[in-house]
Write a protein that holds these residues in place. Structure first.
Motif, PDB file in Angstrom:
ATOM      1  N   THR A   1      27.466  41.839  43.080  1.00 25.10           N
ATOM      2  CA  THR A   1      28.118  40.683  43.699  1.00 25.10           C
ATOM      3  C   THR A   1      28.168  39.527  42.701  1.00 25.10           C
ATOM      4  N   PHE A   2      29.063  38.597  42.994  1.00 25.66           N
ATOM      5  CA  PHE A   2      29.190  37.424  42.130  1.00 25.66           C
ATOM      6  C   PHE A   2      27.935  36.562  42.202  1.00 25.66           C
ATOM      7  N   GLU A   3      27.323  36.506  43.374  1.00 29.23           N
ATOM      8  CA  GLU A   3      26.107  35.705  43.526  1.00 29.23           C
ATOM      9  C   GLU A   3      24.988  36.247  42.630  1.00 29.23           C
ATOM     10  N   MET A   4      24.852  37.578  42.592  1.00 31.77           N
ATOM     11  CA  MET A   4      23.839  38.179  41.717  1.00 31.77           C
ATOM     12  C   MET A   4      24.150  37.898  40.246  1.00 31.77           C
ATOM     13  N   LEU A   5      25.422  37.913  39.902  1.00 27.85           N
ATOM     14  CA  LEU A   5      25.828  37.612  38.530  1.00 27.85           C
ATOM     15  C   LEU A   5      25.406  36.188  38.139  1.00 27.85           C
ATOM     16  N   CYS A   6      25.626  35.247  39.036  1.00 25.18           N
ATOM     17  CA  CYS A   6      25.260  33.851  38.762  1.00 25.18           C
ATOM     18  C   CYS A   6      23.748  33.708  38.588  1.00 25.18           C
ATOM     19  N   LEU A   7      22.976  34.411  39.431  1.00 27.38           N
ATOM     20  CA  LEU A   7      21.519  34.328  39.318  1.00 27.38           C
ATOM     21  C   LEU A   7      21.030  34.886  37.986  1.00 27.38           C
ATOM     22  N   VAL A   8      21.686  35.946  37.509  1.00 25.43           N
ATOM     23  CA  VAL A   8      21.293  36.536  36.229  1.00 25.43           C
ATOM     24  C   VAL A   8      21.613  35.588  35.072  1.00 25.43           C
ATOM     25  N   LEU A   9      22.783  34.963  35.139  1.00 24.72           N
ATOM     26  CA  LEU A   9      23.217  34.100  34.044  1.00 24.72           C
ATOM     27  C   LEU A   9      22.588  32.707  34.096  1.00 24.72           C
ATOM     28  N   LEU A  10      22.100  32.293  35.259  1.00 25.05           N
ATOM     29  CA  LEU A  10      21.623  30.924  35.431  1.00 25.05           C
ATOM     30  C   LEU A  10      20.523  30.525  34.451  1.00 25.05           C
ATOM     31  N   PRO A  11      19.467  31.317  34.240  1.00 21.38           N
ATOM     32  CA  PRO A  11      18.413  30.868  33.304  1.00 21.38           C
ATOM     33  C   PRO A  11      18.940  30.602  31.897  1.00 21.38           C
ATOM     34  N   ILE A  12      19.793  31.480  31.409  1.00 18.16           N
ATOM     35  CA  ILE A  12      20.344  31.295  30.062  1.00 18.16           C
ATOM     36  C   ILE A  12      21.200  30.039  30.007  1.00 18.16           C
ATOM     37  N   CYS A  13      22.041  29.846  31.023  1.00 18.04           N
ATOM     38  CA  CYS A  13      22.924  28.679  31.046  1.00 18.04           C
ATOM     39  C   CYS A  13      22.127  27.376  31.149  1.00 18.04           C
ATOM     40  N   LEU A  14      21.059  27.390  31.949  1.00 18.51           N
ATOM     41  CA  LEU A  14      20.262  26.174  32.121  1.00 18.51           C
ATOM     42  C   LEU A  14      19.541  25.794  30.836  1.00 18.51           C
ATOM     43  N   VAL A  15      18.938  26.770  30.177  1.00 17.93           N
ATOM     44  CA  VAL A  15      18.208  26.471  28.940  1.00 17.93           C
ATOM     45  C   VAL A  15      19.168  25.957  27.866  1.00 17.93           C
ATOM     46  N   ALA A  16      20.291  26.644  27.707  1.00 19.25           N
ATOM     47  CA  ALA A  16      21.269  26.205  26.703  1.00 19.25           C
ATOM     48  C   ALA A  16      21.819  24.832  27.051  1.00 19.25           C
ATOM     49  N   GLY A  17      22.084  24.580  28.327  1.00 20.29           N
ATOM     50  CA  GLY A  17      22.611  23.284  28.742  1.00 20.29           C
ATOM     51  C   GLY A  17      21.659  22.145  28.459  1.00 20.29           C
ATOM     52  N   VAL A  18      20.367  22.381  28.652  1.00 17.86           N
ATOM     53  CA  VAL A  18      19.376  21.340  28.355  1.00 17.86           C
ATOM     54  C   VAL A  18      19.403  20.996  26.870  1.00 17.86           C
ATOM     55  N   PHE A  19      19.451  22.014  26.021  1.00 14.52           N
ATOM     56  CA  PHE A  19      19.432  21.753  24.579  1.00 14.52           C
ATOM     57  C   PHE A  19      20.760  21.186  24.076  1.00 14.52           C
ATOM     58  N   MET A  20      21.833  21.310  24.846  1.00 17.98           N
ATOM     59  CA  MET A  20      23.089  20.680  24.454  1.00 17.98           C
ATOM     60  C   MET A  20      22.986  19.163  24.455  1.00 17.98           C
ATOM     61  N   MET A  21      22.011  18.615  25.177  1.00 18.78           N
ATOM     62  CA  MET A  21      21.796  17.169  25.193  1.00 18.78           C
ATOM     63  C   MET A  21      20.936  16.709  24.026  1.00 18.78           C
ATOM     64  N   HIS A  22      20.353  17.634  23.299  1.00 17.88           N
ATOM     65  CA  HIS A  22      19.471  17.262  22.199  1.00 17.88           C
ATOM     66  C   HIS A  22      20.306  16.820  21.001  1.00 17.88           C
ATOM     67  N   PRO A  23      19.990  15.666  20.387  1.00 20.92           N
ATOM     68  CA  PRO A  23      20.810  15.182  19.270  1.00 20.92           C
ATOM     69  C   PRO A  23      20.816  16.114  18.069  1.00 20.92           C
ATOM     70  N   ARG A  24      19.767  16.902  17.894  1.00 23.29           N
ATOM     71  CA  ARG A  24      19.701  17.799  16.743  1.00 23.29           C
ATOM     72  C   ARG A  24      20.190  19.203  17.058  1.00 23.29           C
ATOM     73  N   TYR A  25      19.884  19.706  18.254  1.00 23.14           N
ATOM     74  CA  TYR A  25      20.184  21.098  18.586  1.00 23.14           C
ATOM     75  C   TYR A  25      21.389  21.250  19.513  1.00 23.14           C
ATOM     76  N   GLY A  26      22.092  20.159  19.782  1.00 17.39           N
ATOM     77  CA  GLY A  26      23.230  20.236  20.701  1.00 17.39           C
ATOM     78  C   GLY A  26      24.318  21.166  20.209  1.00 17.39           C
ATOM     79  N   GLY A  27      24.693  21.043  18.932  1.00 21.48           N
ATOM     80  CA  GLY A  27      25.734  21.914  18.389  1.00 21.48           C
ATOM     81  C   GLY A  27      25.317  23.372  18.362  1.00 21.48           C
ATOM     82  N   THR A  28      24.050  23.618  18.067  1.00 20.51           N
ATOM     83  CA  THR A  28      23.538  24.987  18.053  1.00 20.51           C
ATOM     84  C   THR A  28      23.606  25.612  19.443  1.00 20.51           C
ATOM     85  N   ALA A  29      23.220  24.841  20.465  1.00 24.95           N
ATOM     86  CA  ALA A  29      23.248  25.357  21.837  1.00 24.95           C
ATOM     87  C   ALA A  29      24.677  25.638  22.289  1.00 24.95           C
ATOM     88  N   THR A  30      25.608  24.753  21.928  1.00 21.42           N
ATOM     89  CA  THR A  30      27.012  24.983  22.286  1.00 21.42           C
ATOM     90  C   THR A  30      27.537  26.255  21.633  1.00 21.42           C
TER      91      THR A  30
END
Length: 675
Positions: free
Chosen positions: A418-447
């Motif tokens: 299901t799509f809901e299960m897909l979102c749950l699987v992808l959520l941890p990766i997306c959240l961690v990368a999204g947090v580091f996108m705000m970092h002035p040094r690692y933002g480009g790397t996370a993107t």
């Protein structure tokens, strides 16, 4: 980085990505992962920046798609010619984009590599090029709409929230600089040059104000007027510091210095002290220095007071400011380097032709992906002096995402129903990368990681996974990085020292053009261009080397040349002839000398002769302050007294070009300049 705002930003971005992916899957778009990847490419913590980038991305994608649709069917039977056509288009778009250092440049850059992405991926199915292009535009637009809605509706972060504190901090630093000038403290030149960089950073950030979600959007003209005055303060305050240092302890200035302290302590109100009446006029060199200092002090105080009024208007939309402060639109056009732009375009074109030649010669099945990524790598960092480290970092981050994408694609997605299960699987990766996108040094790397991850799992409506194709496709990205790095290192690698030397030489060439102009140059453009060049030099400095000499002094010389040009046009015959000879000698010096060369001694004599003429009779000036200092938005700001203003420009030229020269002599020829 603050973790709370970063987490909120990551949640909003992930929600937008899942919304874009879900809608794309629901309506049957062929490659929904493009919509999800677009969310992470376009996202910005500032809602105004996200909106402006979204508009430019849609425009660039549409133009690139149209070019691919026109080019591929016509040239698909001639692979070499098609490769040359797409490579030439990418190089042309990149060169044009580098001639505009505003966010608008994103349109042409994206138009270039979008055509490459769509065109190269369609060579096996040219009959479907229109459908591929339409899908690309649709999915990217969907991702853009989702991220724009998320950042505009849910806890938007205004450009004003980021820009306002920076403007306040900058103006506080400028006032401290004025206090240092009054107190006669040594000028910390490195810190003062940083003010030029900070001012240009504010100008870049302010380009997103028209797309903001706050009241700042209605105050674009106010922001522009404030930014112009910030640039104007740099040469005015540095000139004040120079005159004050030349004067040393001076009892005559005590009243003016005390008045300045009281005025600053009062919060820099609009009523500026009448400095010129605080010291008696004198005809010797010390008197001229004192008068020049008081002229610059008056101008600096007036501009600071106006900055405070404009900043108060930005803080509170109910505050009224005089209409003349924002009466005219002021162009803030930044410096560009056509030679570097053309070289970057040629490098991208050559890199694409190299990878396409290898693709055609070997019959590489997935060579299209390598060619497309080569175009992307060559374009994204072309504005840097040495793009190689940035390409390696960005490409390396994409490659680093491949193992993670492989685990998800082959180990987890086969069990998702299901799509809901897909979102749950992808959520941890997306959240961690999204947090580091705000970092002035690692933002480009996370993107970059999210771009590689989204393309790696390549989610479609029906699960299909081919390990051989996965390895081959992602191996193409390694080849793309290698080609982009190799070609860029050959064409574009420039050291900071070389870049500074080129900028200093170009600044001197601009001074020659100003001195040789037949009609008075536009001081607005002069100020912005000279200050921008100073900021570009400062950004590349690692210490206070000799290369930093061409800094604030050259910006002051540029504005003094413009003022003298205006004086020449309005002066009687005798001073006009003297000023014309002065400008001609200055033009020849700046046109033929190397940075750091001493000006010719005859220029000192010509400056002194013009100074004597300002003592002997009036020096008529333009009637409006706009003509005098270069902006119709300041009708009363910087005009002080005709002869005082004329002498101030000439005294400033003498101090800037001949700081070690003997004192000005009222009678007779000027003394020789000693080493």
């Amino acid at each position: 980085m603050r973790w709370g705002p970063a987490t909120l930003y990551s949640l909003k971005t992930a929600a937008a990505a899942f919304a874009a992916l879900g809608i794309a899957l629901a309506i049957g778009l062929p490659m929904p992962f493009w919509a999800m990847t677009t969310v992470y490419i376009t996202s910005n913590p500032l809602s105004g920046a996200t909106r402006s980038k979204s508009i430019y991305r849609v425009m660039g994608t549409t133009i690139g798609a149209a070019v691919a649709v026109a080019m591929v069917p016509a040239l698909v039977n001639w692979p070499a010619l098609l490769s040359l056509g797409l490579a030439s288009w990418v190089g042309f778009c990149l060169a044009v984009s580098l001639l505009d250092r505003s966010p608008r440049a994103y349109v042409m850059m994206l138009a270039g590599y979008t055509a490459a992405i769509i065109g190269f991926s369609s060579v096996d199915r040219p009959e479907a090029i229109f459908d591929t292009a339409a899908a690309r535009v649709t999915e990217i637009t969907l991702g853009i709409v989702c991220i724009t809605v998320a950042h505009s509706i849910f806890w938007p972060l205004s450009v004003g929230d980021r820009l306002g504190p920076r403007l306040h901090g900058w103006l506080d630093d400028a006032e401290q600089w004025m206090r240092d000038a009054v107190a006669g403290n040594p000028d910390e030149i490195a810190d003062r040059r940083r003010l030029a960089v900070d001012a240009l950073d504010c100008i870049a950030l302010a380009t997103h104000v028209p797309y903001d979600t706050s009241h700042w959007r209605e105050a674009t003209r106010v922001v522009q007027a404030l930014l112009y005055r910030m640039l104007l303060l740099l040469p005015l305050l540095s000139g004040s510091v120079d005159r004050r240092a030349a004067l040393g302890d001076d009892a005559v200035l005590e009243e003016a210095l005390a008045s300045t302290d009281r005025w600053l302590e009062a919060g820099a109100p609009p009523e500026v002290p009448d400095y010129l009446h605080m010291a008696p006029p004198e005809r010797d060199w010390r008197g001229l220095l004192r008068e020049s200092f008081l002229v610059r002090l008056t101008q600096s105080a007036t501009v600071i007071a106006e900055c405070r009024q404009l900043l108060a208007r930005l803080d509170n939309p109910d505050v009224r400011v005089p209409d003349e402060l924002v009466a005219e639109r002021i162009p803030l056009k930044l410096h560009t380097d056509p030679g570097s732009a053309v070289l970057a375009g040629l490098a991208a074109m050559f890199a694409l032709m190299l990878i396409c030649t290898f693709w055609i010669w070997t019959g590489w099945v997935d060579g299209a992906g390598a060619a497309a990524m080569t175009a992307v790598f060559c374009c994204l960092f072309a504005a840097l002096d040495n793009p190689v480290p940035a390409i390696i970092n960005f490409g390396g981050s994409i490659i680093a995402s491949v193992p993670v994408a492989g685990v998800v694609l082959f180990g987890i997605l086969p069990h998702i129903e299901t799509f809901e299960m897909l979102c749950l699987v992808l959520l941890p990766i997306c959240l961690v990368a999204g947090v580091f996108m705000m970092h002035p040094r690692y933002g480009g790397t996370a993107t970059a990681f999210m771009v590689g991850f989204g393309s790696g799992i390549a989610i479609t409506e029906t699960y299909t996974a081919d390990l051989a194709r996965f390895i081959n496709t992602n191996g193409g990205q390694v080849v793309a990085v290698a080609v982009a790095v190799g070609v860029t290192a050959t064409f574009r690698k420039v050291s900071s020292e070389s870049a500074i030397a080129v900028l200093v030489k170009r600044l001197h060439a601009d001074l020659a053009v100003l001195a040789g102009a037949r009609t008075p140059p536009d001081p607005n453009r002069t100020l912005v261009r000279a200050t921008d060049q100073l900021a570009l030099i400062t950004q590349r400095l690692t210490d206070d080397s000799d290369l930093s000499v061409a800094g604030l002094g050259e910006v002051r010389v540029a504005l003094n040349l413009v003022t003298i040009q205006h004086l020449r046009v309005n002066a009687p015959r005798a001073p006009r002839v003297a000023l014309t000879r002065l400008l001609r000698t200055a033009r020849d010096h700046f046109a033929t000398s190397q940075p750091g060369d001493a000006p010719p001694p005859e220029l000192l004599g010509q400056i002194d002769k013009a100074l004597r003429l300002t003592l002997d009779g009036p020096m008529p000036l333009p009637e409006t302050a706009g003509e005098l200092i270069g902006t119709g938005a300041l009708p009363h700001a910087l005009i002080v007294a005709n002869r005082a203003q004329g002498r101030a420009a000439l005294v400033a030229m003498r101090r800037n070009l001949f700081p070690a020269a003997p004192a000005f002599a009222l009678e007779g020829p000027s003394p020789e300049v000693t080493a």
